[in-house]
Design an enzyme around this catalytic site. Structure first.
Site, PDB file in Angstrom:
ATOM      1  N   GLY A 181       2.914   2.290  -2.594  1.00  0.00           N
ATOM      2  CA  GLY A 181       3.303   2.725  -3.941  1.00  0.00           C
ATOM      3  C   GLY A 181       2.629   4.010  -4.385  1.00  0.00           C
TER       4      GLY A 181
ATOM      5  N   GLY B 141       0.777  -1.241   0.000  1.00  0.00           N
ATOM      6  CA  GLY B 141       0.000   0.000   0.000  1.00  0.00           C
ATOM      7  C   GLY B 141       0.802   1.282   0.000  1.00  0.00           C
TER       8      GLY B 141
ATOM      9  N   ARG C  71       1.139   3.703 -14.679  1.00  0.00           N
ATOM     10  CA  ARG C  71      -0.074   3.168 -14.055  1.00  0.00           C
ATOM     11  C   ARG C  71       0.220   2.020 -13.096  1.00  0.00           C
ATOM     12  NH1 ARG C  71      -2.678   0.200 -19.350  1.00  0.00           N
ATOM     13  NH2 ARG C  71      -1.124  -1.413 -19.607  1.00  0.00           N
TER      14      ARG C  71
ATOM     15  N   MET D 287      -0.399  -1.616 -11.518  1.00  0.00           N
ATOM     16  CA  MET D 287      -0.733  -2.871 -12.184  1.00  0.00           C
ATOM     17  C   MET D 287      -2.127  -3.349 -11.786  1.00  0.00           C
ATOM     18  SD  MET D 287       1.853  -2.981 -14.020  1.00  0.00           S
ATOM     19  CE  MET D 287       0.931  -4.127 -14.997  1.00  0.00           C
ATOM     20  N   ALA D 288      -2.678  -2.787 -10.707  1.00  0.00           N
ATOM     21  CA  ALA D 288      -4.040  -3.153 -10.315  1.00  0.00           C
ATOM     22  C   ALA D 288      -5.021  -2.029 -10.661  1.00  0.00           C
ATOM     23  CB  ALA D 288      -4.079  -3.460  -8.819  1.00  0.00           C
TER      24      ALA D 288
ATOM     25  N   CYS E 271      -0.720   3.396  -6.045  1.00  0.00           N
ATOM     26  CA  CYS E 271      -1.425   2.321  -5.360  1.00  0.00           C
ATOM     27  C   CYS E 271      -2.579   2.886  -4.551  1.00  0.00           C
ATOM     28  CB  CYS E 271      -0.399   1.662  -4.445  1.00  0.00           C
ATOM     29  SG  CYS E 271      -1.113   0.736  -3.138  1.00  0.00           S
TER      30      CYS E 271
ATOM     31  N   GLY F 111       6.813   3.772  -2.311  1.00  0.00           N
ATOM     32  CA  GLY F 111       6.828   4.929  -1.421  1.00  0.00           C
ATOM     33  C   GLY F 111       8.090   5.773  -1.469  1.00  0.00           C
TER      34      GLY F 111
HETATM   35  P1  5GP Z   1       6.525   3.559  -6.258  1.00  0.00           P
HETATM   36  O1  5GP Z   1       8.001   3.446  -6.394  1.00  0.00           O
HETATM   37  O2  5GP Z   1       5.866   4.051  -7.499  1.00  0.00           O
HETATM   38  O3  5GP Z   1       6.104   4.335  -5.047  1.00  0.00           O
HETATM   39  O4  5GP Z   1       5.976   2.085  -5.996  1.00  0.00           O
HETATM   40  C1  5GP Z   1       6.132   1.058  -6.928  1.00  0.00           C
HETATM   41  C2  5GP Z   1       5.468  -0.194  -6.406  1.00  0.00           C
HETATM   42  O5  5GP Z   1       4.062  -0.033  -6.257  1.00  0.00           O
HETATM   43  C3  5GP Z   1       5.561  -1.391  -7.315  1.00  0.00           C
HETATM   44  O6  5GP Z   1       6.841  -1.961  -7.348  1.00  0.00           O
HETATM   45  C4  5GP Z   1       4.492  -2.321  -6.748  1.00  0.00           C
HETATM   46  O7  5GP Z   1       4.922  -3.044  -5.634  1.00  0.00           O
HETATM   47  C5  5GP Z   1       3.437  -1.315  -6.278  1.00  0.00           C
HETATM   48  N1  5GP Z   1       2.302  -1.270  -7.217  1.00  0.00           N
HETATM   49  C6  5GP Z   1       2.348  -1.152  -8.552  1.00  0.00           C
HETATM   50  N2  5GP Z   1       1.107  -1.102  -9.088  1.00  0.00           N
HETATM   51  C7  5GP Z   1       0.257  -1.200  -8.052  1.00  0.00           C
HETATM   52  C8  5GP Z   1      -1.168  -1.200  -7.942  1.00  0.00           C
HETATM   53  O8  5GP Z   1      -1.910  -1.050  -8.909  1.00  0.00           O
HETATM   54  N3  5GP Z   1      -1.662  -1.372  -6.687  1.00  0.00           N
HETATM   55  C9  5GP Z   1      -0.865  -1.518  -5.592  1.00  0.00           C
HETATM   56  N4  5GP Z   1      -1.442  -1.714  -4.409  1.00  0.00           N
HETATM   57  N5  5GP Z   1       0.476  -1.455  -5.655  1.00  0.00           N
HETATM   58  C10 5GP Z   1       1.016  -1.312  -6.863  1.00  0.00           C
END
Ligand code: 5GP
Length: 349
Positions: A174, A172, A258, A260-261, A177, A208
């Site tokens: 990301g 949670g 985007r 992935m979910a 996310c 994060g």
């Molecule tokens: P960021 O670096 O953008 O903060 O986080 C990347 C991470 O967010 C990804 O490696 C993956 O673990 C998570 N993530 C990617 N897409 C989704 C999504 O659609 N839903 C959720 N809950 N997490 C995501």
């Protein structure tokens, strides 16, 4: 039942400076040893379809980091992409759970893949355990298994006992996310890392990281690697083209990023959103950033400087010496550039 645990994330804390005996930040080392593989930098590109395909994987591993290819393509295309990689031993492939996941893994192992990331949103689950066990039983120590995502020691320990070598931590956190908003579940990233680091495995902080300082804090909290999605979004090496559009009369260049979910990703890869589920990710346009190297050098500069603020020669040193202090909102505001850009400064009168 209300737990008395307090969840903290990067913005809630600051690292307290410690005595530094290191002459220059050029003298620190950021190398990470992972079961016989040496990575010059502790950064990993995320296995998202708008972040890591061939180009990002090559660029990331050329700079000394790790890349994880996404799994939202046919097994055949996945194999072709893997075969074209420059630095195969620094790239992990991803699989989901179940039969498709294991078939994908076998096809990729057959062409030389030796790092497999078993990756689902909630990794503290029986199915992930089964996949990790099946891979370990079949391939023994010939493969390195990354598994996740989890956010608690119990989850990390569960995957470690199934046979995972590296645990991916983050639920949670990301940038795209929405799991916490949709479900109410998750653990603020810093606390998740501090809990999961108790497991006797290497860990990847996933999600994060918005500034170089977040990466320093993640490493100080116990992560061995930091996975990046949003920070790399919009760079040249991400899949997809640069779109130009006019916003308030100015031309802006951007790229698509985007979760992935997200609904958009589910429409593309899962045949649409079923009525029984909700999107747990969002889709956005991010400003075009140019080469990813610029982003990586900025983060690495922050990490090197961070090591010297702690008097640490290595990341392991940082983890041993780091002292976090919880801060207030006022402390946080003070710590972000708050330019005194008044035109009527007394000195200029
Ligand atoms: P960021 O670096 O953008 O903060 O986080 C990347 C991470 O967010 C990804 O490696 C993956 O673990 C998570 N993530 C990617 N897409 C989704 C999504 O659609 N839903 C959720 N809950 N997490 C995501």
């Amino acid at each position: 039942m209300l737990s008395n645990l307090k969840g903290l994330t990067f913005d809630d804390v600051i690292l307290v400076p410690g005595y530094n005996g290191i002459k220059s930040r050029q003298n620190v080392t950021t190398t990470v040893e992972l079961l016989g593989r040496t990575f010059g930098i502790p950064l990993v590109s995320s296995n998202m379809d708008t972040i890591t395909e061939l180009e990002m994987a090559n660029a990331m591993t050329d700079l000394g980091g790790m890349a994880v290819l996404h799994r939202f393509l046919t097994i055949e295309d996945n194999v072709k992409m893997f075969e074209k990689l420059k630095n195969k031993d620094k790239v992990s492939v991803s699989i989901g759970i179940g039969q498709d996941g294991l078939e994908r893994a076998e096809a990729l192992i057959a062409v030389g893949a030796s790092m497999i990331c078993v990756d689902v949103a909630h990794g503290h689950s029986k199915e992930v355990n089964r996949s990790v066990k099946a891979l370990r039983e079949k391939h023994g120590s010939n493969i390195l298994i990354i598994a996740g995502n989890v956010a608690t020691y119990a989850g990390a320990d569960y995957l470690a006992s199934a046979g995972a070598d590296v645990i991916k931590v983050g639920i949670g956190s990301g940038s795209v996310c929405s799991t916490r908003i949709k479900t109410g579940f998750g653990v603020p990233q810093l606390s998740a890392l501090q809990d999961c680091r108790k497991v006797d495995r290497m860990i990847i902080s996933d999600g994060g990281t918005r500034f170089p300082s977040d990466a320093v804090k993640a490493l100080a909290a116990g992560a061995d690697f930091v996975m990046l999605g949003g920070m790399l979004a919009g760079t040249d090496e991400t899949p997809g083209s640069v779109i130009e559009s006019e916003v308030n009369g100015s031309k802006i260049r951007f790229k698509r990023f985007r979760g992935m979910a997200s609904k958009e990703a589910q429409d593309d890869f899962m045949g649409g959103m079923s009525d029984w589920k909700t999107a747990e990710g969002v889709s956005m346009d991010v400003v075009y950033k140019g080469p990813m190297k610029k982003v990586i050098l900025d983060i690495m500069g922050g990490i090197r400087s961070g090591l010297t603020y702690c008097g640490a020669l290595t990341i392991k040193d940082l983890q041993r010496k780091a002292q976090f202090m919880e801060i207030t909102q006022a402390g946080r505001v003070e710590g972000t550039p708050h330019g005194m850009d008044r035109l009527d400064e007394p000195s200029s009168k």
